[in-house]
Design a protein around this motif. Sequence first.
Motif, PDB file in Angstrom:
ATOM      1  N   TYR A   1      80.929  93.012  77.196  1.00  0.00           N
ATOM      2  CA  TYR A   1      80.592  93.717  78.427  1.00  0.00           C
ATOM      3  C   TYR A   1      79.226  93.285  78.955  1.00  0.00           C
ATOM      4  N   LEU A   2      78.285  92.997  78.059  1.00  0.00           N
ATOM      5  CA  LEU A   2      76.997  92.476  78.505  1.00  0.00           C
ATOM      6  C   LEU A   2      77.168  91.107  79.164  1.00  0.00           C
ATOM      7  N   GLY A   3      78.089  90.300  78.628  1.00  0.00           N
ATOM      8  CA  GLY A   3      78.385  89.011  79.254  1.00  0.00           C
ATOM      9  C   GLY A   3      78.973  89.165  80.643  1.00  0.00           C
ATOM     10  N   LEU A   4      79.830  90.179  80.828  1.00  0.00           N
ATOM     11  CA  LEU A   4      80.383  90.433  82.161  1.00  0.00           C
ATOM     12  C   LEU A   4      79.288  90.876  83.133  1.00  0.00           C
ATOM     13  N   ILE A   5      78.283  91.595  82.626  1.00  0.00           N
ATOM     14  CA  ILE A   5      77.161  91.975  83.482  1.00  0.00           C
ATOM     15  C   ILE A   5      76.409  90.721  83.956  1.00  0.00           C
ATOM     16  N   LEU A   6      76.241  89.742  83.070  1.00  0.00           N
ATOM     17  CA  LEU A   6      75.623  88.476  83.471  1.00  0.00           C
ATOM     18  C   LEU A   6      76.479  87.755  84.502  1.00  0.00           C
ATOM     19  N   ALA A   7      77.794  87.798  84.323  1.00  0.00           N
ATOM     20  CA  ALA A   7      78.697  87.210  85.320  1.00  0.00           C
ATOM     21  C   ALA A   7      78.556  87.913  86.664  1.00  0.00           C
ATOM     22  N   GLN A   8      78.333  89.226  86.627  1.00  0.00           N
ATOM     23  CA  GLN A   8      78.091  89.986  87.855  1.00  0.00           C
ATOM     24  C   GLN A   8      76.827  89.481  88.548  1.00  0.00           C
ATOM     25  N   CYS A   9      75.799  89.185  87.792  1.00  0.00           N
ATOM     26  CA  CYS A   9      74.565  88.643  88.367  1.00  0.00           C
ATOM     27  C   CYS A   9      74.810  87.299  89.038  1.00  0.00           C
ATOM     28  N   VAL A  10      75.655  86.472  88.433  1.00  0.00           N
ATOM     29  CA  VAL A  10      75.992  85.179  89.034  1.00  0.00           C
ATOM     30  C   VAL A  10      76.699  85.372  90.370  1.00  0.00           C
ATOM     31  N   TYR A  11      77.609  86.344  90.436  1.00  0.00           N
ATOM     32  CA  TYR A  11      78.315  86.619  91.686  1.00  0.00           C
ATOM     33  C   TYR A  11      77.360  87.134  92.763  1.00  0.00           C
ATOM     34  N   VAL A  12      76.395  87.965  92.368  1.00  0.00           N
ATOM     35  CA  VAL A  12      75.406  88.449  93.335  1.00  0.00           C
ATOM     36  C   VAL A  12      74.602  87.279  93.904  1.00  0.00           C
ATOM     37  N   TYR A  13      74.199  86.361  93.032  1.00  0.00           N
ATOM     38  CA  TYR A  13      73.451  85.182  93.487  1.00  0.00           C
ATOM     39  C   TYR A  13      74.311  84.328  94.411  1.00  0.00           C
ATOM     40  N   HIS A  14      75.561  84.105  94.040  1.00  0.00           N
ATOM     41  CA  HIS A  14      76.473  83.304  94.866  1.00  0.00           C
ATOM     42  C   HIS A  14      76.693  83.956  96.230  1.00  0.00           C
ATOM     43  N   PHE A  15      76.818  85.279  96.251  1.00  0.00           N
ATOM     44  CA  PHE A  15      77.024  86.002  97.506  1.00  0.00           C
ATOM     45  C   PHE A  15      75.867  85.760  98.468  1.00  0.00           C
ATOM     46  N   TRP A  16      74.637  85.898  97.966  1.00  0.00           N
ATOM     47  CA  TRP A  16      73.484  85.755  98.838  1.00  0.00           C
ATOM     48  C   TRP A  16      73.277  84.315  99.279  1.00  0.00           C
ATOM     49  N   VAL A  17      73.619  83.350  98.444  1.00  0.00           N
ATOM     50  CA  VAL A  17      73.533  81.941  98.853  1.00  0.00           C
ATOM     51  C   VAL A  17      74.478  81.666 100.013  1.00  0.00           C
ATOM     52  N   GLU A  18      75.734  82.135  99.886  1.00  0.00           N
ATOM     53  CA  GLU A  18      76.711  81.917 100.954  1.00  0.00           C
ATOM     54  C   GLU A  18      76.321  82.667 102.224  1.00  0.00           C
ATOM     55  N   LEU A  19      75.817  83.884 102.093  1.00  0.00           N
ATOM     56  CA  LEU A  19      75.434  84.666 103.263  1.00  0.00           C
ATOM     57  C   LEU A  19      74.247  84.037 103.987  1.00  0.00           C
ATOM     58  N   LEU A  20      73.226  83.606 103.241  1.00  0.00           N
ATOM     59  CA  LEU A  20      72.062  82.971 103.860  1.00  0.00           C
ATOM     60  C   LEU A  20      72.440  81.650 104.516  1.00  0.00           C
ATOM     61  N   ASP A  21      73.363  80.898 103.915  1.00  0.00           N
ATOM     62  CA  ASP A  21      73.823  79.653 104.536  1.00  0.00           C
ATOM     63  C   ASP A  21      74.581  79.932 105.825  1.00  0.00           C
ATOM     64  N   LEU A  22      75.377  80.989 105.843  1.00  0.00           N
ATOM     65  CA  LEU A  22      76.090  81.350 107.067  1.00  0.00           C
ATOM     66  C   LEU A  22      75.111  81.727 108.175  1.00  0.00           C
ATOM     67  N   ILE A  23      74.116  82.541 107.827  1.00  0.00           N
ATOM     68  CA  ILE A  23      73.108  82.925 108.828  1.00  0.00           C
ATOM     69  C   ILE A  23      72.335  81.705 109.300  1.00  0.00           C
ATOM     70  N   GLY A  24      71.967  80.827 108.357  1.00  0.00           N
ATOM     71  CA  GLY A  24      71.254  79.610 108.737  1.00  0.00           C
ATOM     72  C   GLY A  24      72.094  78.699 109.615  1.00  0.00           C
ATOM     73  N   ALA A  25      73.390  78.602 109.338  1.00  0.00           N
ATOM     74  CA  ALA A  25      74.276  77.763 110.159  1.00  0.00           C
ATOM     75  C   ALA A  25      74.375  78.297 111.581  1.00  0.00           C
ATOM     76  N   VAL A  26      74.474  79.606 111.712  1.00  0.00           N
ATOM     77  CA  VAL A  26      74.538  80.210 113.044  1.00  0.00           C
ATOM     78  C   VAL A  26      73.227  80.007 113.794  1.00  0.00           C
ATOM     79  N   MET A  27      72.107  79.999 113.060  1.00  0.00           N
ATOM     80  CA  MET A  27      70.796  79.821 113.685  1.00  0.00           C
ATOM     81  C   MET A  27      70.477  78.362 113.965  1.00  0.00           C
ATOM     82  N   GLY A  28      71.333  77.427 113.521  1.00  0.00           N
ATOM     83  CA  GLY A  28      71.150  76.013 113.839  1.00  0.00           C
ATOM     84  C   GLY A  28      70.589  75.168 112.723  1.00  0.00           C
ATOM     85  N   ASN A  29      70.473  75.686 111.515  1.00  0.00           N
ATOM     86  CA  ASN A  29      69.991  74.907 110.386  1.00  0.00           C
ATOM     87  C   ASN A  29      71.059  73.890 109.970  1.00  0.00           C
TER      88      ASN A  29
END
Length: 215
Positions: free
Chosen positions: A43-71
Amino acid sequence: MKINEDSNDTNDSPPTVYLGRSRKIQPLAYFIFTTRWLQLPLYLGLILAQCVYVYHFWVELLDLIGAVMGNKEALEHTLDAVSIEGAAPPRKIGETTIMLVVLGLIDVVMISNLLIMVIIGGYETFVSRMNLEGHPDQPEWLSHVNATVLKVKLSTAIIGISSIHLLKTFINANAYDEKTILAQTGIHIVFLLSAIAIAYSDRLMSRHGAHESDH
């Protein structure tokens, strides 16, 4: 909990572990029961996997915002993320591209919800009670969770995740052949039927248990 230590007992049998006043459990059984804590690292390992998903979510979201802004770099990453092998990649951010990225973010959230149910529900069911009764943030389903209820919840979450992937396939239907679309649809139907079967089995078992309690 206490251990019975009778000084007049001359045999070499191991002491008995007492739980409460009247219940007792033999040492071997108690040891086997204690091994449930071996699941804690999982279960502690799944919590670490949850952290990876949180990081992946924010990377994709920031890239989407950056793409819309012209980056340019964010735009390239976003277009690569939604491109399909064998199909012409999109050249610009459009409604379909934004929809596919957002569906990907929703997919991450639903998988994260699935992880939460497995971590909290599994720990509560198979390892140790959390004693969250009365806590304002206690999940509604946790108050009556058991192995069967957990299976139903997980099946429902898997159906939601499968629906997101199927919707993404339908949006890009022209990039897939008919066999692929039919195969994904068939897999989704199998997930749906499995969840219905599990829920129906749980209902039958609940009725049987209520019928026995009446007698």
